[in-house]
Design a protein around this motif. Structure first.
Motif, short mmCIF file in Angstrom:
data_model
loop_
_atom_site.label_atom_id
_atom_site.label_comp_id
_atom_site.label_asym_id
_atom_site.label_seq_id
_atom_site.Cartn_x
_atom_site.Cartn_y
_atom_site.Cartn_z
N LYS A 1 86.27 7.57 -12.34
CA LYS A 1 87.08 6.53 -12.97
C LYS A 1 86.72 5.17 -12.35
N ASP A 2 86.21 4.27 -13.20
CA ASP A 2 85.86 2.94 -12.72
C ASP A 2 87.09 2.22 -12.18
N GLU A 3 88.24 2.46 -12.81
CA GLU A 3 89.46 1.78 -12.38
C GLU A 3 89.82 2.15 -10.95
N ILE B 1 87.60 0.24 -8.54
CA ILE B 1 88.04 -1.16 -8.43
C ILE B 1 89.31 -1.25 -7.59
N ALA B 2 90.27 -0.35 -7.85
CA ALA B 2 91.53 -0.37 -7.09
C ALA B 2 91.30 -0.12 -5.61
N LYS C 1 88.28 -7.66 -15.00
CA LYS C 1 88.71 -6.27 -14.92
C LYS C 1 89.35 -5.97 -13.57
N SER D 1 92.85 -7.40 -13.36
CA SER D 1 93.78 -6.72 -14.27
C SER D 1 94.24 -5.39 -13.71
N ILE D 2 93.41 -4.77 -12.87
CA ILE D 2 93.78 -3.48 -12.26
C ILE D 2 94.56 -3.69 -10.97
N LYS E 1 97.86 -5.52 -11.86
CA LYS E 1 98.64 -4.96 -12.97
C LYS E 1 98.99 -6.07 -13.98
#
Length: 929
Positions: free
Chosen positions: A222-224, A227-228, A695, A698-699, A702
């Motif tokens: 998961k790319d998200e 990033i997180a 991106k 945005s992660i 939130k």
């Protein structure tokens, strides 16, 4: 029950001692979050069995173990917790085994049992849900089939034995001749070594030898999550620097001193010194030797006495690490070498002095010694050893280019293959120190390819590859490298670091939380309280804090603090503070978490990572505001913002904070202020669009989407009666299907209202009808749209349709109980009013009475009660009308009561008038004329 299988490697034969101590087996039991943790100790070999049954909401776990001590029995039987209802113990059979029965609250419990070495322990954990470290069902079946086909050697026992297949370990722990700085694996054919089939020792997982449970599939990435992870904290674990053990090897090759006996005092005194030396009477030797040297300055035994003198001081340094002993030893060695330059011990002594100086950390001193040695003895047989020490010293002094050049020279022209291999495997360490991770990676791979025999002796080449890939943010490759290290060196002291990093990498790549926590749990189970497992334990405790009870949280916080104090990892105290704050944040104890972070920040203004702490503090404050808004506590949200607006939030560039404050103002009924904040947020979102940070922010923050902001602006402008602007914002919503369900419904409702205000009620009704059809299966979401639809239908004169829509809301409440009370009250009241207007008296009475029975105790409903009485009055049921109206007396507004009393009095007058008319005699026709 099947016998416990013990896989023996290398064709070695082991004799296991099953003798039990006279005092019996010791036991400890405790709660670790939602896990009941049992440890049994006192034996070198364990034979046991576990059974589990379930009955209603109770699970029974039965452990058959060797005889327990009285203290162990008392501790187990006296233990109680929220999960453990009862523990009973009884003896079983003539061999003295005992059965420990645990009665536990809840079903679907799982057990996790394994053995450890040094000290030898049997550990059993009982916990809820699936085993976090287990493989998928298909993998488990494959592993089981594999275990069944493996050749095993059965251990004979007199008592009960454990099943052959257990998770994760299917072999007992074997220790086979460990070498310093390397695994205890010995390859029979190193040139053809294969990691998949390589023989292992130590804590080896026979059910999953390739650690597939720590792998991750492409679809799981998961790319998200990657990033997180940029906002997470990852400590720098120590690099694995190889200690080839030259000092130990040199020191084990000690000279043998011998003095032939003669009938002279000098000879007797010399032999006395030799006896004191051999018997390690070092203090007596030091006192005696000075007397001997002074008395016999030209003794025939002077050389041997002086070498022993230096050796005594050196041995004392090895024992106590006293600097004075070391300095004196080096002085004595130099003196004896200067006095006897042609001594056969010169070469060995120079190497010993050099590597001892290197071991002590005097790298410049090491360089001087070995550079002199190489200059004066260019043809020395130990030239390669001297050059390796020089290369090592250069790297320790951060003279990286000189160190690399030295290692390359050794690999090119060393006289021994071992020295070439040493240089090839160690040059990668220098590139890591240099922060040239890519070149370090290439060097390690080249060494493995060129010298495959070294794969069992140089764990640094595998562990450090994981570190280099992690440093380059190649997380998938880093995970594979650490897994490879664990497969090859499962009992290495750095294995705890590797397995901890595996858990962190699984989280970074997006694996399920249960797998991540499973990796930390297994790290702690395998490596216990070793320094390499501390971080895993901290993450485990932090992750479990959310589900802990208050007292358990306090205990966890205390344990995290104690572990941090014991660890020597850099920044460990800050990391522990962040872990506690993270756990408190997940429990929504935002104030406590913020206070903890602020205090640490203030106490460590120079040594801490202030930028990181500031981010965490601001994030924690924002999380609190967000949760308060979600809970509808808008005033508390605004107060929190005001509390920190001039301090922590002032320099913050977070966009979501402004959005959350806008939501609070909207809830507070201040749409104009909310509109300003929403517009500002939308403009910042537009400015991010198309940038590299879009991106990520945005992660991490939130952030709301453009569609969410357009919806909020449509709602606030509508509340300000800016209907055209509201309609334009609704039209700006591009992807409504990607919005949350509640937002999609809000959008359609608002659109219907605007269409009605634009004079197009038919379109408004059509949209609402489509909405309630689409969301038919989610009653809690469609109740309010049904209410709005019914109101529009009533407004259009479609009374029957409106009544049916109102009825539908009542049915939804009966079915789900999830309709908001405000919506249900309006639906019943307006439905009753429509039935009242249509002269459907009985239906209206039923509707009104249902409304009163459900909500009159909570909400004033005098007008509804009046109408109920009025309906009974119209039906001529005066007594029922009176009963209905009498409850109106004494209410806050007596208007409805007075109105009802007037109607009753009028009714009584009419009744009396009719009776009076009936009593008047009929008048004659004459009188009427």
């Amino acid at each position: 029950m099947k016998k416990l299988s013990i896989i023996l490697f290398f064709g070695l034969t082991f004799n296991f001692n099953f003798a039990r101590s006279l005092s019996g087996v010791s036991a400890q039991i405790s709660n670790m979050g939602d896990t009941t943790h049992l440890e049994f100790s006192g034996l070198s070999q364990w034979v046991y069995d576990i059974k589990k049954t379930e009955d209603k909401n109770i699970s029974n776990v039965e452990l058959t173990v060797p005889a327990l001590s009285e203290a162990a029995i008392n501790e187990l039987q006296s233990f109680r917790s929220s999960d453990v209802k009862e523990i009973s113990i009884q003896r079983k059979g003539p061999d003295g085994n005992m059965v420990v029965r645990l009665k536990l609250n809840g079903k679907s419990l799982e057990t996790f049992d394994y053995l450890t070495d040094q000290p030898s322990r049997l550990v059993v954990d009982i916990f809820k849900g699936k085993n976090a470290a287990a493989n998928s069902k298909a993998e488990s079946q494959d592993d089981e089939a594999e275990v069944k086909t493996k050749p095993i050697a059965k251990a004979k026992t007199a008592g009960l034995v454990k099943k052959a297949q257990r998770t994760p370990a299917t072999t007992d722990i074997l220790k086979i001749n460990p070498m310093p700085g390397a695994s205890s694996v010995a390859a029979n054919d190193a040139a053809n070594a294969n990691p998949a089939t390589e023989k292992k020792s130590g804590i080896f997982d026979g059910a999953d030898p390739n650690f597939e449970r720590f792998s991750i599939a492409d679809y799981e990435l998961k790319d998200e999550a990657v990033i997180a992870s940029q906002e997470n904290v990852y400590l720098d674990f120590p690099l694995l620097r190889m200690n080839l053990g030259q000092l130990d090897q040199i020191n084990t090759q000690k000279p043998i001193y011998d003095i032939l006996p003669k009938e002279t005092d000098e000879n007797k005194q010399a032999r006395l010194l030799l006896t004191l030396f051999n018997n390690k009477r070092y203090n007596v030797y030091l006192k005696t030797v000075e007397w001997f040297v002074e008395k016999y300055p030209k003794s025939d035994y002077d050389e041997i006495v002086r070498f022993m003198w230096a050796d005594v001081l050196f041995n004392l340094w090895l024992e106590k690490r006293n600097v004075n002993d070391f300095d004196l030893a080096m002085l004595r060695y130099r003196q004896v070498l200067e006095k006897y330059p042609q001594t056969p011990l010169a070469e060995r002594t120079l190497l010993l002095m050099g590597y001892a100086t290197l071991d002590r950390g005097d790298y410049l001193g090491t360089l001087r010694l070995f550079q002199s040695h190489l200059k004066n003895r260019p043809q020395s047989a130990n030239r390669d050893l001297a050059r390796l020490a020089v290369a090592e010293s250069y790297s320790k002094l951060s003279r990286f280019e000189e160190s690399i050049a030295q290692y390359k020279d050794i690999e090119n022209d060393a006289s021994s293959e071992k020295a070439k291999m040493d240089a090839a495997y160690m040059v990668g360490d220098v590139f890591i120190q240099k922060k040239d991770f890519a070149q370090a990676e290439l060097e390690y791979k080249a060494a493995i390819k060129k010298y495959p025999a070294g794969t069992t002796e140089y764990p640094n080449a595998f562990y450090n590859q994981g570190a280099t890939q992690f440093g380059m943010k190649n997380y998938r490759q880093s995970l594979d490298a650490y897994r490879d290290f664990l497969k090859r060196f499962p009992s290495h002291p750095f294995a705890g670091y590797a397995m901890t990093r595996v858990g962190e990498l699984l989280e970074i790549l997006g694996a399920e939380k249960t797998r991540v926590m499973g990796a930390y749990l297994e790290t702690y189970f395998r490596y216990g309280d070793s320094p390499s497992a501390v971080v895993a334990r901290l993450r485990l405790l932090s992750g479990k804090m959310k589900g802990m009870k208050p007292k358990e949280v306090d205990k966890a916080v205390e344990e995290i603090g104690n572990l941090a104090k014991k660890s020597e990892l850099p920044m460990i105290e800050q990391f522990a503070t962040l872990m506690v704050a993270e756990g408190l944040n997940k429990r929504q104890e935002f104030d406590r978490a913020t206070d903890l972070l602020v205090k640490y920040y203030q106490a460590h203004p120079t040594s801490s990572d202030t930028a990181l702490l500031s981010k965490r503090i601001v994030g924690n404050i924002n999380d609190k505001i967000d949760q308060l808004v979600v809970d509808g506590k808008f005033l508390d949200a605004l107060k929190t913002h005001n509390q920190y607006a001039g301090t922590w939030l002032k320099p913050s560039q977070r966009i979501d904070t402004k959005f959350n404050i806008g939501r609070a103002f909207e809830q507070a009924g201040v749409p104009a202020q909310a509109e300003i904040l929403y517009k500002d947020t939308l403009n910042k979102i537009y400015s991010l669009k198309g940038t590299k940070n879009e991106k990520a922010r945005s992660i991490i923050e939130k952030l709301p989407s453009e569609d969410q902001l357009n919806l909020r602006l449509a709602t606030t402008t509508f509340q300000e009666n800016k209907f055209n602007e509201s309609y334009d914002y609704l039209k700006n919503i591009k992807k409504p299907e990607q919005m949350r369900e509640s937002e999609q419904i809000e959008r359609v409702q608002l659109g219907a209202i605007l269409l009605d205000k634009k004079g197009d009620p038919e379109s408004a009704i059509r949209y609402l009808v489509e909405l309630v059809k689409t969301w038919k299966g989610q009653p809690e979401l469609v109740a309010e749209p049904y209410l709005h639809l019914a109101e529009l239908e009533a407004k259009q004169g479609k009374t029957t349709d409106a009544i049916e829509s109102f009825k539908r809301i009542d049915e939804i409440q009966d079915d789900s109980g999830k309709v908001p009370s405000s919506v249900h009250i309006l639906a019943l009241q307006k439905r009753g009013d429509l039935e009242f207007e249509k002269n459907q008296g009985d239906q209206a009475l039923t509707t009104y009475n249902r409304l009163l029975s459900l909500y009159e105790a909570k909400t004033p409903m005098a007008s509804v009660r009046y109408k109920v009485g009025q309906l009974y009055f119209k039906k001529g049921e005066i007594q029922k009308a009176t009963d209905a109206w009498k409850d109106l007396k004494g209410q806050q507004n007596d208007f409805w009561y007075n109105l009802a009393q007037e109607q009753l009095k009028n009714s009584e007058w009419q009744g009396d008038y009719k009776k009076y008319i009936q009593r008047i005699p009929a008048m004659s026709e004459k009188e009427t004329k």
